[in-house]
Motif scaffolding. Structure first.
Motif, PDB file in Angstrom:
ATOM      1  N   PHE A   1      41.729   3.020  21.575  1.00 32.15           N
ATOM      2  CA  PHE A   1      42.891   3.447  22.525  1.00 32.15           C
ATOM      3  C   PHE A   1      43.307   2.434  23.318  1.00 32.15           C
ATOM      4  CE2 PHE A   1      40.486   7.322  21.742  1.00 32.15           C
ATOM      5  CZ  PHE A   1      41.612   8.241  21.114  1.00 32.15           C
ATOM      6  N   LYS A   2      44.615   1.967  23.270  1.00 34.52           N
ATOM      7  CA  LYS A   2      45.084   0.647  23.959  1.00 34.52           C
ATOM      8  C   LYS A   2      44.772   0.643  25.416  1.00 34.52           C
ATOM      9  CE  LYS A   2      50.026   1.661  24.287  1.00 34.52           C
ATOM     10  NZ  LYS A   2      51.243   1.169  23.794  1.00 34.52           N
TER      11      LYS A   2
ATOM     12  N   LEU B   1      42.636   2.343  26.994  1.00 35.13           N
ATOM     13  CA  LEU B   1      40.949   2.294  27.489  1.00 35.13           C
ATOM     14  C   LEU B   1      40.681   1.045  27.159  1.00 35.13           C
ATOM     15  CD1 LEU B   1      41.601   5.302  27.439  1.00 35.13           C
ATOM     16  CD2 LEU B   1      39.250   5.778  26.297  1.00 35.13           C
ATOM     17  N   ASN B   2      41.076   0.291  26.286  1.00 34.05           N
ATOM     18  CA  ASN B   2      40.523  -1.045  25.813  1.00 34.05           C
ATOM     19  C   ASN B   2      41.088  -1.990  26.767  1.00 34.05           C
ATOM     20  OD1 ASN B   2      40.995  -0.443  22.338  1.00 34.05           O
ATOM     21  ND2 ASN B   2      39.481   0.374  23.545  1.00 34.05           N
ATOM     22  N   TRP B   3      42.452  -1.846  27.229  1.00 27.34           N
ATOM     23  CA  TRP B   3      43.034  -2.766  28.215  1.00 27.34           C
ATOM     24  C   TRP B   3      42.400  -2.643  29.640  1.00 27.34           C
ATOM     25  CZ3 TRP B   3      45.233  -0.879  32.716  1.00 27.34           C
ATOM     26  CH2 TRP B   3      46.021  -1.833  33.558  1.00 27.34           C
ATOM     27  N   ASP B   4      41.994  -1.310  29.885  1.00 23.61           N
ATOM     28  CA  ASP B   4      41.281  -1.458  31.259  1.00 23.61           C
ATOM     29  C   ASP B   4      39.872  -1.876  31.371  1.00 23.61           C
ATOM     30  OD1 ASP B   4      41.835   0.218  34.033  1.00 23.61           O
ATOM     31  OD2 ASP B   4      39.616   0.632  33.576  1.00 23.61           O
ATOM     32  N   ALA B   5      39.168  -1.600  30.166  1.00 19.56           N
ATOM     33  CA  ALA B   5      37.695  -2.121  29.987  1.00 19.56           C
ATOM     34  C   ALA B   5      37.893  -3.782  30.170  1.00 19.56           C
ATOM     35  CB  ALA B   5      37.141  -1.926  28.864  1.00 19.56           C
ATOM     36  N   ALA B   6      38.954  -4.532  29.423  1.00 19.62           N
ATOM     37  CA  ALA B   6      39.233  -5.919  29.535  1.00 19.62           C
ATOM     38  C   ALA B   6      39.360  -6.229  30.883  1.00 19.62           C
ATOM     39  CB  ALA B   6      40.074  -6.244  28.485  1.00 19.62           C
ATOM     40  N   ARG B   7      40.211  -5.714  31.722  1.00 20.23           N
ATOM     41  CA  ARG B   7      40.645  -5.844  32.760  1.00 20.23           C
ATOM     42  C   ARG B   7      39.579  -6.058  33.893  1.00 20.23           C
ATOM     43  NH1 ARG B   7      44.927  -2.860  36.986  1.00 20.23           N
ATOM     44  NH2 ARG B   7      46.232  -4.491  37.267  1.00 20.23           N
TER      45      ARG B   7
ATOM     46  N   SER C   1      42.687   6.291  31.213  1.00 18.39           N
ATOM     47  CA  SER C   1      43.543   7.409  30.646  1.00 18.39           C
ATOM     48  C   SER C   1      44.324   7.640  31.730  1.00 18.39           C
ATOM     49  CB  SER C   1      42.440   8.670  30.482  1.00 18.39           C
ATOM     50  OG  SER C   1      41.478   8.379  29.710  1.00 18.39           O
ATOM     51  N   ALA C   2      44.010   7.369  33.024  1.00 23.88           N
ATOM     52  CA  ALA C   2      44.984   7.776  34.144  1.00 23.88           C
ATOM     53  C   ALA C   2      46.049   6.700  34.166  1.00 23.88           C
ATOM     54  CB  ALA C   2      44.236   7.660  35.423  1.00 23.88           C
TER      55      ALA C   2
ATOM     56  N   ALA D   1      45.390  -9.123  32.400  1.00 25.12           N
ATOM     57  CA  ALA D   1      45.568  -8.256  31.290  1.00 25.12           C
ATOM     58  C   ALA D   1      46.651  -7.201  31.600  1.00 25.12           C
ATOM     59  CB  ALA D   1      44.073  -7.554  30.988  1.00 25.12           C
ATOM     60  N   ARG D   2      47.810  -7.990  31.180  1.00 23.87           N
ATOM     61  CA  ARG D   2      48.840  -6.894  31.577  1.00 23.87           C
ATOM     62  C   ARG D   2      49.046  -5.974  30.912  1.00 23.87           C
ATOM     63  NH1 ARG D   2      53.692 -11.004  30.699  1.00 23.87           N
ATOM     64  NH2 ARG D   2      52.597 -11.869  32.451  1.00 23.87           N
ATOM     65  N   GLU D   3      49.670  -4.797  31.330  1.00 20.78           N
ATOM     66  CA  GLU D   3      49.848  -3.594  30.750  1.00 20.78           C
ATOM     67  C   GLU D   3      50.147  -3.898  29.415  1.00 20.78           C
ATOM     68  OE1 GLU D   3      52.891  -1.582  33.291  1.00 20.78           O
ATOM     69  OE2 GLU D   3      51.737  -2.377  35.152  1.00 20.78           O
TER      70      GLU D   3
END
Length: 603
Positions: free
Chosen positions: A297-298, A300-306, A340-341, A590-592
């Protein structure tokens, strides 16, 4: 509806307006204090093209006083639409809310023939003026107490109205209100959220010098505000009441403010989560790339990397025989709730960008549309709304259609979806805070490392109560507004969306989330102190360390800061979050996903 019926009311209108002003002034004494903006960007100009308005630009204008100007193309588009409207009536085309009435009066002709003929011109001028003046008597309070809310609705309407058939003077006056900082007094509850008619009738009244307005933050009669700004009262014409009022800009403007503030709250949530992980001596394995790759999930993956990047350089990546193998779920799953938020935020953002860069007006005016464009336009039913054009409007043709574009979905759905996603994130925030009270997870207790600080720890324990109290408020805000349909206006208007209620709840939920994150900041930074006392060589990563350091300069560990004697520590923490952009403490590495670099608001 005839000119005579409007004429007969005009003599008493002044007396009614005087009574209204007296009542409004009396009511304002007990209303919420008016909060004017700080026009720190008054030297900036935002160009409105009708298609490129951003969330940040709405905030620049609404909150920081930036000026606005229509692009030449947008101004010409509006003028062409107005000319097509006048030509339609002259050709005998029935136009809803112009030569035909609106709502229950839709089958009645207001006038026939050329609107610029002397009798019709006189009729329309008097009719429009009377309608605009009556807006001073309209609405259900309390009055909007935040200048930024009214300015947000004005800038969104100025942008979208470039698609409508407004008279050139109405188009300009909307810009004048923003640029001269004349902010009409607007009643907050005079809309059912299916088109924000009521608030814009108040705006129209101020344009013609009726009712009240704030001029650069000072309340006065609207006529005086216009005088001080060097403006004559507007002389509305044509279908200007329709062009101004038929819009959802009241709710859309607030949704733009919501998105801006929510982006900051979500950014702080990520940063404070990184602090909490350090404070708990957590396992960072849930954030690792192989784990994330298992569920692509892009967001979720984005937030974890951030968050992982924020933690780079932390002691959490070193071996520690006292670190437990698995944290409580709230610590492990916070990036999922936060991602998710962010996803719900992005979905709302995309909807708002469309909503405030397109027309939700009824009727729809399409200059240049031709029967050859689509098969249905050639049918007899739709062909009756075709405007052929003449020398009066430079030969431009097009269509004018009655429609339902002012129904504010999907905007209303996405506002509620975001509120629910935010509350689910907040539930994880509360629970991870509460886990710090259990040595099963922390391994050490406060008395193990800071025996001389019982008072300080007692204050952080108070965060438990505050966090739960805030969460109970947030839970009440996520209940959806029940779908509604009341057959109003002789059964013509039979759907209500109450977008106003939905966006108000969402903005309150964001405010409460910031308050909740303030409690989380108190807890997380306290535990950074504990971990540092436990082992002075520990590091927490550049971003968490930066927050901790700056926050401790405001509120020292022992609670004896420059403001702590006069302010509860919660207020100090909340003010810290509101007064400091999260981006000051970390690089937006980690830009949106799929988003361009965002523009930073200068304060």
């Amino acid at each position: 509806m005839t000119f005579q019926s409007h004429s007969s009311t005009r003599n008493s209108l002044g007396a009614l307006a005087a009574l209204f002003l007296a009542a409004a002034n009396a009511a304002s004494a007990s209303a919420a204090p008016y909060r004017p903006i700080t026009p720190s960007m008054a030297d900036t100009t935002v160009l409105l093209s009708g298609s490129g308005l951003t969330i940040d630009q709405v905030v620049q204008v609404a909150r920081y006083g930036a000026k606005v100007e229509l692009t030449p193309e947008a101004r010409q588009r509006s003028a062409d639409a107005h000319a097509l409207l006048l030509e339609a009536a002259a050709e005998g085309v029935s136009v809803y809310w112009f030569n035909r009435g609106s709502g229950s009066g839709r089958e009645r002709f207001i006038f026939t023939g050329d609107p610029l003929s002397p009798p019709n011109k006189k009729l329309l001028e008097a009719r429009q003026l009377a309608i605009f003046q009556r807006g001073a008597l309209a609405g259900l309070g309390p009055e909007v107490s935040d200048e930024e809310v009214v300015r947000a609705m004005l800038v969104v309407r100025a942008n979208t109205m470039s698609f409508e058939a407004a008279s050139p003077q109405l188009t300009q006056r909307l810009l004048d209100l923003l640029n001269d900082r004349i902010t009409p007094v607007v009643q907050s509850r005079s809309t059912v959220g299916e088109g924000d008619l009521g608030p814009f009738t108040n705006v129209g009244a101020a344009m013609v010098g009726a009712g009240s307005a704030y001029y650069r933050g000072i309340r006065m009669p609207a006529a005086e505000a216009l005088r001080q700004a060097g403006l004559e009262p507007l002389a509305p014409f044509g279908a200007d009441d329709s062009e101004l009022e038929s819009t959802n800009a009241y709710s859309t403007g607030q949704a733009a403010l919501l998105l801006f503030d929510a982006r900051e709250a979500l950014s702080w949530a990520d940063l404070i989560y990184a602090i909490d992980l350090n404070g708990m001596n957590s396992s960072v394995s849930p954030l690792a790339q192989p784990v994330q790759a298992n569920r692509p999930f892009k967001w979720l993956n984005w937030d974890a990397a951030r968050v992982l990047e924020m933690l780079k350089g932390s002691y959490l990546f070193e071996l520690d025989d006292k670190r437990i193998i698995q944290d409580p779920e709230s610590l492990r799953a916070s990036s999922i709730r936060q991602g998710s938020a962010w996803q719900a935020w992005a979905q709302l953002r995309d909807v708002v960008l469309i909503q405030m860069n397109s027309s939700d007006h009824n009727p729809a005016v399409r200059v240049g549309a031709s029967p050859a464009d689509s098969w249905e336009l050639r049918t007899p039913q739709l062909a009756q709304f075709y405007v052929k054009g003449s020398a009066r409007n430079h030969g431009q043709h097009g269509y004018i259609f009655s429609n339902a574009n002012w129904d504010p979905y999907p905007l209303a759905n996405e506002i509620e979806a975001f509120t629910i996603a935010l509350a689910n994130m907040d539930a994880a925030v509360v629970q991870r805070m509460l886990r710090f009270t259990n040595t099963f997870f922390t391994v050490i207790g406060p008395s193990d490392e800071a025996p001389g600080e019982p008072g300080r720890f007692h204050l952080t324990q108070g965060s438990e109560i505050a966090a739960v109290a805030l969460m109970q408020e947030i839970q009440g805000l996520i209940n959806p507004v029940p779908p509604e349909g009341n057959a109003l206006i002789q059964n013509v208007e039979d759907l209500q969306t109450q977008t106003r209620l939905k966006v108000t709840r969402a903005r309150t939920a964001v405010d409460d989330t910031v308050e909740l994150l303030a409690e989380d900041l108190l807890t997380g930074t306290y535990w950074l102190d504990m971990r540092k006392s436990q082992n002075p060589s520990r590091t927490f990563g550049a971003s968490p360390t930066a927050v901790w350091t700056v926050f401790r300069s405001t509120l020292p560990f022992n609670g004896a800061g420059p403001n702590s004697a006069a302010q509860p520590i919660h207020e100090i923490a909340a003010a810290f979050l509101r007064g400091n952009a999260a981006a000051n403490f970390y690089q937006d590495n980690a830009r949106e996903p799929d988003a361009p670099a965002r523009r930073k608001i200068a304060e």
